[in-house]
Design a protein around this motif. Structure first.
Motif, PDB file in Angstrom:
ATOM      1  N   TYR A  46       0.825  -0.991   0.109  1.00 55.40           N
ATOM      2  CA  TYR A  46       0.116   0.007  -0.026  1.00 55.40           C
ATOM      3  C   TYR A  46       0.696   0.925   0.110  1.00 55.40           C
ATOM      4  N   ILE A  47       0.387   2.245  -0.564  1.00 56.12           N
ATOM      5  CA  ILE A  47       1.015   3.477  -0.508  1.00 56.12           C
ATOM      6  C   ILE A  47       0.084   4.549   0.157  1.00 56.12           C
ATOM      7  N   GLY A  48       0.531   4.907   1.347  1.00 59.60           N
ATOM      8  CA  GLY A  48      -0.403   5.704   2.256  1.00 59.60           C
ATOM      9  C   GLY A  48       0.266   7.240   2.373  1.00 59.60           C
ATOM     10  N   THR A  49      -0.677   7.947   3.212  1.00 62.02           N
ATOM     11  CA  THR A  49      -0.113   9.126   3.529  1.00 62.02           C
ATOM     12  C   THR A  49      -0.988   9.694   5.034  1.00 62.02           C
ATOM     13  N   ALA A  50      -0.402  10.510   5.805  1.00 62.30           N
ATOM     14  CA  ALA A  50      -1.108  11.003   6.896  1.00 62.30           C
ATOM     15  C   ALA A  50      -2.002  12.127   6.603  1.00 62.30           C
ATOM     16  N   LEU A 337       3.597   7.990   3.634  1.00 60.51           N
ATOM     17  CA  LEU A 337       4.384   9.282   3.818  1.00 60.51           C
ATOM     18  C   LEU A 337       3.735  10.081   4.848  1.00 60.51           C
ATOM     19  N   TRP A 338       4.568  10.727   5.848  1.00 63.24           N
ATOM     20  CA  TRP A 338       3.977  11.684   6.621  1.00 63.24           C
ATOM     21  C   TRP A 338       3.662  12.914   6.376  1.00 63.24           C
ATOM     22  N   GLY A 339       2.574  13.212   5.568  1.00 57.01           N
ATOM     23  CA  GLY A 339       2.148  14.360   4.968  1.00 57.01           C
ATOM     24  C   GLY A 339       1.853  14.266   3.616  1.00 57.01           C
ATOM     25  N   VAL A 340       1.109  15.238   2.818  1.00 62.25           N
ATOM     26  CA  VAL A 340       0.457  15.142   1.566  1.00 62.25           C
ATOM     27  C   VAL A 340       1.562  15.918   1.061  1.00 62.25           C
ATOM     28  N   GLY A 341       1.666  17.250   1.299  1.00 59.85           N
ATOM     29  CA  GLY A 341       2.577  18.394   0.593  1.00 59.85           C
ATOM     30  C   GLY A 341       3.423  18.813   1.447  1.00 59.85           C
ATOM     31  N   ASP A 342       4.561  19.463   1.006  1.00 57.26           N
ATOM     32  CA  ASP A 342       5.685  20.148   1.773  1.00 57.26           C
ATOM     33  C   ASP A 342       5.174  21.026   2.842  1.00 57.26           C
ATOM     34  N   GLY A 343       4.095  21.852   2.596  1.00 55.84           N
ATOM     35  CA  GLY A 343       3.647  22.711   3.471  1.00 55.84           C
ATOM     36  C   GLY A 343       3.000  21.891   4.819  1.00 55.84           C
ATOM     37  N   ASP A 344       2.480  20.758   4.573  1.00 57.68           N
ATOM     38  CA  ASP A 344       2.084  20.149   5.702  1.00 57.68           C
ATOM     39  C   ASP A 344       2.918  19.598   6.465  1.00 57.68           C
ATOM     40  N   SER A 345       4.227  19.141   6.281  1.00 55.86           N
ATOM     41  CA  SER A 345       5.239  18.660   7.053  1.00 55.86           C
ATOM     42  C   SER A 345       5.719  18.978   8.111  1.00 55.86           C
TER      43      SER A 345
END
Length: 382
Positions: A46-50, A337-345
């Motif tokens: 699976y490919i996931g995101t927070a 991945l721990w977040g979707v876009g760079d600004g969310d990190s």
């Protein structure tokens, strides 16, 4: 009459051309939509995101499009942590968590709950009595039981797996002397997994930690999980958070951890991945959120954007890790991945507040980074 026929003929022809054009565009869009991370790694892992609250509540259309196009697994970044679910004893607030689960169900996603027992982001009352003193072992165990039974039981049959315990082992391999450890002892982990299994016997249960490529920490996690399994309590997987940098950890030590953990007969998951492009602040820093380093200009070198050579370096590093995960796809269940876009990190504020980092696969506008196509091609070939 001839003029009318001519006009009608032209009109019909125009409609047919328009229909043909629309059909071609639809086919083209369908083809384009298959060029995604989740499709490339289908059947592998699976490919996931927070997801943060704006994304859970679908307030950001750009992020929503990326999530639903590229990811097939989701985890809540913060809304399922105990301080948010039960800020005061016996007072549960499931508004955001319910919405998170509903969002995942609506899109047929692999839903992960995060996290039931963690020394950080736990409400203070959890460990104190009415006079402000530490509660007894029996009281804390009962509070753990009630919290886990209430939360896991609410989503029984709806959540694929839970991060039951988070970050209980230090980098040197010793037990973290958290309040759970101080009051209950080593049994707190076994009890947490036992309570979660009681609440939903069919959900998967995971231990989750950072800096798992450090040999001493790897061995400490291995011994702790083995101890729980040997006691007869279910543990289905170990989560490697993978908060990585451009020069740490090594691919070799990361592979050693995958092999060591999987030898226990459990799944291995990449649970909180990003790759920071910034200086670490000080050597050998992990992901303990209480750690902080004071801001200095030299620690924030890319305020105006990431240079092309650094973007290439970031892409090459991601490709190294994804190649490793593909090599061991028989052991790895999920890469999140721990977040979707760079600004969310969270890396924009950790460990140095106020920085500009570029650690994820999508930029601040939720546009795909150039190397993501390389990751898609990599997944297709394996």
């Amino acid at each position: 009459m001839n003029i009318i026929k001519t006009i009608l003929l032209v009109g019909v022809t125009s409609v047919c051309v328009a229909c043909s054009s629309t059909k071609s565009q639809t086919v083209s869009n369908t083809k384009a939509s298959s060029n995604t991370l989740k499709d490339a790694y289908n059947g592998k892992f699976y490919i996931g995101t927070a997801l943060n609250l704006n994304q859970i509540w679908e307030r950001n259309e750009k992020a929503k499009e990326v999530i639903e196009t590229h990811f097939n697994s989701i985890v809540a970044e913060n809304c399922m942590k105990s301080e948010n679910l039960q800020p005061r004893e016996g007072e549960f607030n499931f508004t955001d968590a319910d919405k998170f689960v509903e969002y995942g169900e609506k899109h047929g996603m692999h839903i992960i709950g995060h996290t039931l027992i963690w020394h950080s982001q736990a409400p203070t009352w959890f460990f104190k009595d009415a006079n402000g003193n530490d509660v007894s072992r029996e009281v804390l165990i009962e509070r753990m039981r009630k919290h886990i039974h209430t939360v896991v039981g609410r989503y029984k049959g709806r959540i694929r797996g839970w991060d039951v315990v988070n970050e209980a082992i230090l980098d040197n391999g010793e037990w973290r002397k958290s309040k759970f450890y101080q009051i209950v002892g080593e049994d707190f982990i076994k009890l947490a997994f036992q309570f979660a299994h009681e609440a939903d016997p069919n959900t998967e249960l995971y231990y989750n930690d950072y800096s798992t490529a450090i040999p001493a920490k790897r061995e400490g996690i291995y011994k702790m999980v083995k101890q729980v399994i040997d006691s007869g309590v279910k543990v289905h997987g170990i989560g490697m958070q993978e908060h990585n940098g451009l020069d740490h950890p090594s691919i070799e030590e990361t592979e050693n951890s995958i092999l060591r953990f999987s030898s226990l007969g459990v799944k291995v998951m990449v649970t909180e991945m990003e790759i920071s492009v910034l200086p670490n602040g000080r050597p050998n820093m992990g992901a303990e959120i209480s750690d902080r380093v004071a801001y200095r200009k030299e620690l924030n070198p890319y305020v105006d954007g990431l240079p092309d050579e650094k973007m290439k370096e970031l892409g090459a590093r991601y490709k190294e890790f994804f190649s490793l995960y593909l090599k061991h796809q028989d052991k790895i269940d999920r890469v999140t991945l721990w977040g979707v876009g760079d600004g969310d990190s969270w890396k924009n504020g950790f460990p140095v507040p106020g920085r500009t980092d570029y650690p994820l696969l999508f930029d601040r506008e939720y546009k795909v980074k150039p190397f993501v196509q390389d990751l898609i091609e990599l997944g297709r070939k394996k």
